[in-house]
Design a protein around this motif. Structure first.
Motif, mmCIF file in Angstrom:
data_model
loop_
_atom_site.group_PDB
_atom_site.id
_atom_site.type_symbol
_atom_site.label_atom_id
_atom_site.label_comp_id
_atom_site.label_asym_id
_atom_site.label_seq_id
_atom_site.Cartn_x
_atom_site.Cartn_y
_atom_site.Cartn_z
ATOM 1 N N THR A 1 0.825 -1.206 0.000
ATOM 2 C CA THR A 1 0.000 0.000 0.000
ATOM 3 C C THR A 1 0.860 1.257 0.000
ATOM 4 O O THR A 1 0.595 2.207 -0.737
ATOM 5 N N THR B 1 0.707 3.994 -2.942
ATOM 6 C CA THR B 1 0.114 5.299 -2.663
ATOM 7 C C THR B 1 1.148 6.406 -2.461
ATOM 8 O O THR B 1 0.895 7.564 -2.789
ATOM 9 N N ARG C 1 -13.403 7.017 1.790
ATOM 10 C CA ARG C 1 -12.149 6.593 2.396
ATOM 11 C C ARG C 1 -12.198 6.731 3.914
ATOM 12 O O ARG C 1 -11.646 5.902 4.647
ATOM 13 N N TRP D 1 -3.434 4.783 5.184
ATOM 14 C CA TRP D 1 -2.563 5.206 4.084
ATOM 15 C C TRP D 1 -3.370 5.441 2.811
ATOM 16 O O TRP D 1 -3.096 6.361 2.041
ATOM 17 N N GLU D 2 -4.388 4.610 2.602
ATOM 18 C CA GLU D 2 -5.276 4.828 1.455
ATOM 19 C C GLU D 2 -6.002 6.163 1.601
ATOM 20 O O GLU D 2 -6.121 6.932 0.637
#
Length: 219
Positions: free
Chosen positions: A56, A60, A111, A164-165
Motif C-alpha cells: 500500500t 500510494t 475513504r 494510508w489509502e
C-alpha cells in the motif's frame, strides 16, 4: 500532551509491522542482503501479513517507499544490526505517518468510512476479548501492551492500510472541509465503541460534518 484516540496510534503499529519485516530479512548470503535495495523491497512486499501495508505504501506514496528502502540500506551498509535497522525503519515510518495524519480530515467520505470500519472491527475485537485493553486503547493506544498479539495483528494491519489509502485520497482529491471544534474524547471502552458505531450510522451529509471533528480530536 493531548492523546489521540481517533488515529489509533498509527505510528506504533506501522513501526512494528514494517520494522519486524526488515529485521527478519537474511543478513548474509546472496539471496536477500540488507545492503541491496531490490532485495529489501522484495522481502518487504512479499512478507505476510505486513506485506499488505508495504504494498500500500509503495502504491500510494512511492517516493516514500523508495526513501524507506534507502534508509534501511544505508544503515545496513554502515554496519547496523537488527535493532539499529528497526529503529531507522520505525523512525522513518513514524514521521511519515504523522505528516500524513495532519491532512486526513480532507479525505473523501468513502475513504473515511473505510478507515472507520477498520477501526470498529478492531475495537469490537478488543471489547470482546479484553475490556481492560479496549479501555486502554481509547485512553492511550500507544500504551496498549497487546498490539502485536496474533489475533489482533491482522486487524491493526487492515486499519493502517486504510489510513494510508485515506491519506493518499486526501492528497489527490482533497474535499476542502471546514472543520469545526474537535469532538470530545470518549471515556472508556463502551463509550468509545458507541461513538464509532454512531458515526458509522450517520447519513452522508451528517457523517461528513461529524466524523472529521472526531478525527480532529486526535490532533
Amino acid at each position: 500532551m493531548r492523546r489521540r484516540w481517533r488515529i489509533v496510534a498509527i505510528a506504533v503499529v506501522v513501526i512494528g509491522l514494517v520494522a519486524m519485516t526488515v529485521t527478519q530479512l537474511p543478513r548474509t548470503g546472496p539471496r536477500s542482503p540488507l545492503t541491496d535495495p531490490a532485495s529489501v523491497e522484495r522481502e518487504l512486499l512479499a512478507d505476510e501479513p505486513g506485506g499488505a501495508l508495504s504494498r500500500t505504501i509503495k502504491r500510494t506514496f512511492p517516493a516514500e517507499f523508495e526513501a524507506l528502502k534507502q534508509a534501511v540500506v544505508e544503515r545496513a551498509r554502515a554496519g547496523g544490526g537488527p535493532q539499529d535497522i528497526q529503529q531507522v525503519a520505525g523512525a522513518f515510518v513514524s514521521e511519515a505517518t504523522q505528516r500524513h495524519r495532519a491532512g486526513l480530515v480532507q479525505a473523501p467520505g468513502p475513504r473515511l468510512r473505510a478507515y472507520l470500519a477498520a477501526e470498529i472491527a478492531l475495537a469490537e475485537k478488543l471489547a470482546a476479548t479484553s475490556p481492560e485493553r479496549c479501555a486502554a486503547y481509547f485512553a492511550d493506544p500507544a500504551d496498549d501492551a497487546g498490539w502485536y498479539a496474533p489475533g489482533l495483528r491482522e486487524l491493526y494491519l487492515a486499519q493502517n492500510v486504510a489510513i494510508w489509502e485515506a491519506a493518499a485520497a486526501a492528497r489527490d482529491h482533497p474535499v476542502g472541509r471546514a472543520i469545526g471544534p474537535a469532538a470530545a474524547k470518549p471515556a472508556g471502552c463502551d463509550q468509545g465503541l458507541a461513538a464509532l458505531k454512531a458515526a458509522a450510522a450517520l447519513p452522508a451529509e451528517a457523517f461528513e460534518q461529524t466524523y472529521p471533528r472526531m478525527l480532529a480530536a486526535g490532533d
